[in-house]
Motif scaffolding. Structure first.
Motif, PDB file in Angstrom:
ATOM      1  N   MET A   1       0.707  -1.127  -0.013  1.00 48.08           N
ATOM      2  CA  MET A   1      -0.026  -0.014  -0.083  1.00 48.08           C
ATOM      3  C   MET A   1       0.902   1.322  -0.013  1.00 48.08           C
ATOM      4  SD  MET A   1      -3.117   0.696   2.430  1.00 48.08           S
ATOM      5  CE  MET A   1      -3.023   1.995   3.825  1.00 48.08           C
ATOM      6  N   HIS A   2       0.500   2.128  -1.030  1.00 44.34           N
ATOM      7  CA  HIS A   2       1.362   3.676  -0.970  1.00 44.34           C
ATOM      8  C   HIS A   2       0.688   4.595  -0.179  1.00 44.34           C
ATOM      9  CE1 HIS A   2       4.011   6.396  -2.668  1.00 44.34           C
ATOM     10  NE2 HIS A   2       2.748   7.220  -3.166  1.00 44.34           N
ATOM     11  N   VAL A   3       1.343   4.992   0.916  1.00 45.11           N
ATOM     12  CA  VAL A   3       0.831   6.163   1.578  1.00 45.11           C
ATOM     13  C   VAL A   3       1.485   7.424   0.924  1.00 45.11           C
ATOM     14  CG1 VAL A   3       1.013   7.317   3.837  1.00 45.11           C
ATOM     15  CG2 VAL A   3       1.011   4.816   3.458  1.00 45.11           C
ATOM     16  N   PRO A   4       0.698   8.612   0.622  1.00 44.95           N
ATOM     17  CA  PRO A   4       1.230   9.635  -0.156  1.00 44.95           C
ATOM     18  C   PRO A   4       2.350  10.559   0.873  1.00 44.95           C
ATOM     19  CG  PRO A   4      -1.243   9.664   0.000  1.00 44.95           C
ATOM     20  CD  PRO A   4      -0.577   8.695   0.743  1.00 44.95           C
ATOM     21  N   ASP A   5       3.446  10.695   0.272  1.00 47.65           N
ATOM     22  CA  ASP A   5       4.268  11.753   1.216  1.00 47.65           C
ATOM     23  C   ASP A   5       4.065  13.135   0.474  1.00 47.65           C
ATOM     24  OD1 ASP A   5       5.662  11.734  -1.229  1.00 47.65           O
ATOM     25  OD2 ASP A   5       7.386  10.409  -0.616  1.00 47.65           O
ATOM     26  N   LEU A   7       6.061  14.742  -1.339  1.00 44.75           N
ATOM     27  CA  LEU A   7       6.420  15.138  -2.908  1.00 44.75           C
ATOM     28  C   LEU A   7       5.358  14.666  -3.596  1.00 44.75           C
ATOM     29  CD1 LEU A   7       8.348  15.600  -5.011  1.00 44.75           C
ATOM     30  CD2 LEU A   7       9.357  13.352  -4.779  1.00 44.75           C
ATOM     31  N   ASP A   8       4.415  13.532  -3.179  1.00 40.28           N
ATOM     32  CA  ASP A   8       3.344  13.284  -3.964  1.00 40.28           C
ATOM     33  C   ASP A   8       2.165  14.431  -3.656  1.00 40.28           C
ATOM     34  OD1 ASP A   8       4.084  10.808  -4.726  1.00 40.28           O
ATOM     35  OD2 ASP A   8       3.483   9.933  -2.922  1.00 40.28           O
ATOM     36  N   ARG A   9       2.000  15.010  -2.485  1.00 36.32           N
ATOM     37  CA  ARG A   9       1.141  15.832  -2.311  1.00 36.32           C
ATOM     38  C   ARG A   9       1.341  17.353  -2.982  1.00 36.32           C
ATOM     39  NH1 ARG A   9       0.611  14.743   3.989  1.00 36.32           N
ATOM     40  NH2 ARG A   9      -0.858  13.383   3.762  1.00 36.32           N
ATOM     41  N   TYR A  10       2.829  17.639  -3.371  1.00 40.98           N
ATOM     42  CA  TYR A  10       3.250  18.716  -3.851  1.00 40.98           C
ATOM     43  C   TYR A  10       2.920  18.546  -5.403  1.00 40.98           C
ATOM     44  CZ  TYR A  10       6.223  22.236  -6.146  1.00 40.98           C
ATOM     45  OH  TYR A  10       6.673  23.345  -6.764  1.00 40.98           O
ATOM     46  N   GLU A  11       3.009  17.508  -5.999  1.00 41.36           N
ATOM     47  CA  GLU A  11       2.877  17.163  -7.282  1.00 41.36           C
ATOM     48  C   GLU A  11       1.372  17.193  -7.616  1.00 41.36           C
ATOM     49  OE1 GLU A  11       4.887  13.314  -7.822  1.00 41.36           O
ATOM     50  OE2 GLU A  11       6.865  14.168  -8.238  1.00 41.36           O
ATOM     51  N   LEU A  12       0.662  16.645  -6.881  1.00 50.88           N
ATOM     52  CA  LEU A  12      -0.774  16.944  -6.917  1.00 50.88           C
ATOM     53  C   LEU A  12      -1.363  18.421  -7.187  1.00 50.88           C
ATOM     54  CD1 LEU A  12      -3.579  15.601  -7.340  1.00 50.88           C
ATOM     55  CD2 LEU A  12      -3.984  15.531  -4.608  1.00 50.88           C
ATOM     56  N   TYR A  13      -0.680  19.153  -6.188  1.00 53.12           N
ATOM     57  CA  TYR A  13      -0.860  20.623  -5.806  1.00 53.12           C
ATOM     58  C   TYR A  13      -0.486  21.216  -7.388  1.00 53.12           C
ATOM     59  CZ  TYR A  13      -0.106  25.319  -4.813  1.00 53.12           C
ATOM     60  OH  TYR A  13      -0.164  26.833  -4.643  1.00 53.12           O
ATOM     61  N   GLU A  14       0.563  20.852  -7.923  1.00 56.16           N
ATOM     62  CA  GLU A  14       1.193  21.527  -9.033  1.00 56.16           C
ATOM     63  C   GLU A  14       0.194  21.352 -10.329  1.00 56.16           C
ATOM     64  OE1 GLU A  14       4.176  23.512 -10.088  1.00 56.16           O
ATOM     65  OE2 GLU A  14       3.898  23.963  -8.202  1.00 56.16           O
ATOM     66  N   MET A  15      -0.167  19.898 -10.260  1.00 62.21           N
ATOM     67  CA  MET A  15      -1.317  19.565 -11.561  1.00 62.21           C
ATOM     68  C   MET A  15      -2.561  20.349 -11.451  1.00 62.21           C
ATOM     69  SD  MET A  15      -0.442  15.479 -11.958  1.00 62.21           S
ATOM     70  CE  MET A  15      -1.314  15.177 -10.695  1.00 62.21           C
ATOM     71  N   GLU A  16      -2.960  20.539 -10.266  1.00 63.54           N
ATOM     72  CA  GLU A  16      -4.135  21.314 -10.298  1.00 63.54           C
ATOM     73  C   GLU A  16      -4.020  22.697 -10.388  1.00 63.54           C
ATOM     74  OE1 GLU A  16      -5.168  20.505  -5.814  1.00 63.54           O
ATOM     75  OE2 GLU A  16      -6.099  18.776  -6.495  1.00 63.54           O
ATOM     76  N   GLN A  17      -2.836  23.356 -10.008  1.00 61.10           N
ATOM     77  CA  GLN A  17      -2.460  24.662 -10.302  1.00 61.10           C
ATOM     78  C   GLN A  17      -2.433  24.998 -11.958  1.00 61.10           C
ATOM     79  OE1 GLN A  17      -3.307  26.337  -7.438  1.00 61.10           O
ATOM     80  NE2 GLN A  17      -1.616  27.799  -7.819  1.00 61.10           N
ATOM     81  N   GLU A  18      -1.668  24.110 -12.519  1.00 60.43           N
ATOM     82  CA  GLU A  18      -1.473  24.083 -13.623  1.00 60.43           C
ATOM     83  C   GLU A  18      -3.137  24.133 -14.652  1.00 60.43           C
ATOM     84  OE1 GLU A  18       1.237  21.211 -15.433  1.00 60.43           O
ATOM     85  OE2 GLU A  18       2.995  21.942 -14.126  1.00 60.43           O
TER      86      GLU A  18
END
Length: 70
Positions: A1-5, A7-18
């Protein structure tokens, strides 16, 4: 099971901003998405607040050059 860290949250934030920026109108003068609350729509052109002064200066110069030709 993968737990978001972080970096994962930052990448998701960046995609939402774009995605958000892609939906915004772009300034016809500088080409950047208009993120300010205020913008000008003049003669089918979007102008951001940062470019407003230069835009109006160019309009005045064009107008004065046109009236000097008469």
């Amino acid at each position: 099971m993968h737990v978001p860290d972080n970096l994962d949250r930052y990448e998701l934030y960046e995609m939402e901003q774009e995605k958000r920026l892609a939906r915004l109108p772009k300034c016809d003068k500088c080409g950047e998405p208009i993120q300010q609350e205020r913008a000008i729509y003049y003669n089918d052109q979007w102008i951001c607040e940062d470019c407003e002064e230069d835009f109006w200066r160019e309009i005045r110069e064009d107008f004065l050059a046109y009236t000097d030709e008469d």
